[in-house]
Write a protein that holds these residues in place. Structure first.
Motif, mmCIF file in Angstrom:
data_model
loop_
_atom_site.group_PDB
_atom_site.id
_atom_site.type_symbol
_atom_site.label_atom_id
_atom_site.label_comp_id
_atom_site.label_asym_id
_atom_site.label_seq_id
_atom_site.Cartn_x
_atom_site.Cartn_y
_atom_site.Cartn_z
ATOM 1 N N UNK A 7 -30.631 -93.103 45.969
ATOM 2 C CA UNK A 7 -29.678 -93.611 45.073
ATOM 3 C C UNK A 7 -30.334 -94.420 43.950
ATOM 4 N N UNK A 8 -31.687 -94.812 44.074
ATOM 5 C CA UNK A 8 -32.354 -95.528 42.971
ATOM 6 C C UNK A 8 -32.502 -94.263 41.915
ATOM 7 N N UNK A 9 -33.341 -93.048 42.684
ATOM 8 C CA UNK A 9 -33.511 -91.877 41.709
ATOM 9 C C UNK A 9 -32.407 -91.372 40.891
ATOM 10 N N UNK A 10 -30.996 -91.517 41.387
ATOM 11 C CA UNK A 10 -29.972 -91.000 40.577
ATOM 12 C C UNK A 10 -29.532 -92.014 39.581
ATOM 13 N N UNK A 11 -30.006 -93.209 39.456
ATOM 14 C CA UNK A 11 -29.536 -94.176 38.682
ATOM 15 C C UNK A 11 -30.391 -94.025 37.230
ATOM 16 N N UNK A 12 -31.643 -93.281 37.414
ATOM 17 C CA UNK A 12 -32.282 -93.306 36.304
ATOM 18 C C UNK A 12 -31.846 -92.164 35.220
ATOM 19 N N UNK A 13 -32.155 -92.528 34.147
ATOM 20 C CA UNK A 13 -31.471 -91.859 32.974
ATOM 21 C C UNK A 13 -32.137 -90.479 32.832
ATOM 22 N N UNK A 14 -31.350 -89.578 32.428
ATOM 23 C CA UNK A 14 -31.937 -87.964 32.554
ATOM 24 C C UNK A 14 -32.053 -87.714 30.815
ATOM 25 N N UNK A 15 -33.235 -87.661 30.457
ATOM 26 C CA UNK A 15 -33.575 -87.112 28.938
ATOM 27 C C UNK A 15 -33.753 -85.612 28.693
ATOM 28 N N UNK A 16 -32.695 -85.207 28.056
ATOM 29 C CA UNK A 16 -32.642 -83.877 27.700
ATOM 30 C C UNK A 16 -33.728 -83.712 26.587
ATOM 31 N N UNK A 17 -34.934 -83.013 27.017
ATOM 32 C CA UNK A 17 -36.212 -82.924 25.818
ATOM 33 C C UNK A 17 -35.828 -81.811 24.952
ATOM 34 N N UNK A 18 -35.928 -81.821 23.481
ATOM 35 C CA UNK A 18 -35.682 -80.756 22.802
ATOM 36 C C UNK A 18 -37.096 -80.300 22.985
ATOM 37 N N UNK A 19 -37.036 -79.142 21.844
ATOM 38 C CA UNK A 19 -38.138 -78.006 21.769
ATOM 39 C C UNK A 19 -39.233 -78.548 22.019
ATOM 40 N N UNK A 20 -40.091 -78.531 22.985
ATOM 41 C CA UNK A 20 -41.260 -78.965 23.241
ATOM 42 C C UNK A 20 -42.443 -78.646 22.250
ATOM 43 N N UNK A 39 -35.743 -88.338 21.588
ATOM 44 C CA UNK A 39 -35.013 -89.330 21.944
ATOM 45 C C UNK A 39 -35.875 -90.209 22.730
ATOM 46 N N UNK A 40 -37.207 -90.310 22.901
ATOM 47 C CA UNK A 40 -37.737 -91.293 23.685
ATOM 48 C C UNK A 40 -38.458 -92.318 22.578
ATOM 49 N N UNK A 41 -37.502 -93.061 22.222
ATOM 50 C CA UNK A 41 -37.809 -94.019 21.071
ATOM 51 C C UNK A 41 -38.881 -95.173 21.537
ATOM 52 N N UNK A 42 -38.787 -95.773 22.479
ATOM 53 C CA UNK A 42 -39.808 -96.813 22.802
ATOM 54 C C UNK A 42 -41.315 -96.327 22.966
ATOM 55 N N UNK A 43 -41.280 -95.261 23.824
ATOM 56 C CA UNK A 43 -42.786 -94.433 23.807
ATOM 57 C C UNK A 43 -43.272 -94.067 22.458
ATOM 58 N N UNK A 44 -42.128 -93.454 21.371
ATOM 59 C CA UNK A 44 -42.603 -92.956 20.120
ATOM 60 C C UNK A 44 -43.035 -94.139 19.315
ATOM 61 N N UNK A 45 -42.425 -95.255 19.330
ATOM 62 C CA UNK A 45 -42.847 -96.496 18.476
ATOM 63 C C UNK A 45 -44.228 -97.029 18.931
#
Length: 178
Positions: A7-20, A39-45
Motif C-alpha cells: 500500500x505504501x509503495x502504491x502511494x509513491x509518485x511515478x515519474x515518467x522519465x524523458x529521454x535519458x 521533472x525531478x525539480x528538487x534533485x535538479x536544484x
C-alpha cells in the motif's frame, strides 16, 4: 512484501522519465539541468546549487587560476579532465588555451587562462599559496560529482526491491477441521 509495504509503495509518485540520453547531456552541460528536464525539480536544484557553488568557490579562492587546459609534450594538465566534468562552466578554459597557444591575449581578464611559462605558474603557487591547490581540488570534486549526477539523470531513480532472503513465504493453508 507485506500488505502495508505494498500500500505504501502504491502511494509513491511515478515519474515518467524523458529521454535519458538527452537528460544526461543536459546534466553534463549544466549540472542539475537533466533532472529539471525530467521533472525531478528538487534533485535538479540541489545538484545545480551544490555542484556549481563548489566549482565557482574553487575558482574564486584561486583567483580564476585553478581551472585551465594545457596539453603539450612536457606538460599535461590532467586535473582539467576532472574539472571538465562540470560541463559548460569549465569550457572557457579551452578557449583561453587556444588563444594562448596561438599567441593571442587571453580574454575575460585571464580567468581560466593557462600560465604563459613555468615561471608564471611558480608565481601563482607563491602568491596564492595553498588556495591554488584548494581551488584545484574543489573544482575537480565538482566535476567528478557532476559525473555522478549525469549518471543519475541517465539512469533515473533507483527502485529498491526487498531482497529475496527477507521475503516471507505465504503461510500454508491450514485444511479445515485440523
Amino acid at each position: 512484501m507485506s500488505k502495508g509495504a505494498t500500500v505504501e509503495a502504491s502511494r509513491l509518485p511515478v515519474i515518467e522519465l524523458k529521454d535519458p540520453l538527452f537528460a544526461a547531456l543536459l546534466g553534463w552541460l549544466i549540472p542539475g539541468l537533466g533532472h529539471l528536464y525530467q521533472g525531478r525539480t528538487a534533485k535538479g536544484v540541489l545538484f545545480m546549487v551544490c555542484i556549481l557553488s563548489t566549482f565557482f568557490f574553487g575558482l574564486a579562492i584561486s583567483e580564476g587560476k585553478a581551472v585551465y587546459a594545457w596539453w603539450s609534450p612536457d606538460d599535461w594538465r590532467l586535473p582539467y579532465l576532472c574539472q571538465l566534468g562540470v560541463g559548460l562552466p569549465a569550457t572557457p578554459a579551452l578557449v583561453q588555451s587556444y588563444l594562448v597557444k596561438h599567441g593571442q591575449q587571453p580574454i575575460l581578464g585571464g580567468i581560466m587562462a593557462p600560465p604563459s611559462d613555468p615561471r608564471e605558474l611558480d608565481s601563482w603557487y607563491k602568491d596564492l599559496n595553498h588556495y591554488l591547490e584548494l581551488g584545484i581540488v574543489y573544482t575537480m570534486i565538482a566535476g567528478l560529482l557532476n559525473i555522478l549526477a549525469v549518471y543519475d539523470a541517465w539512469g533515473g531513480p533507483v527502485e529498491l526491491e526487498e531482497p529475496s532472503h527477507k521475503r516471507r513465504a505465504a503461510p500454508a493453508a491450514i485444511p479445515p477441521g485440523s
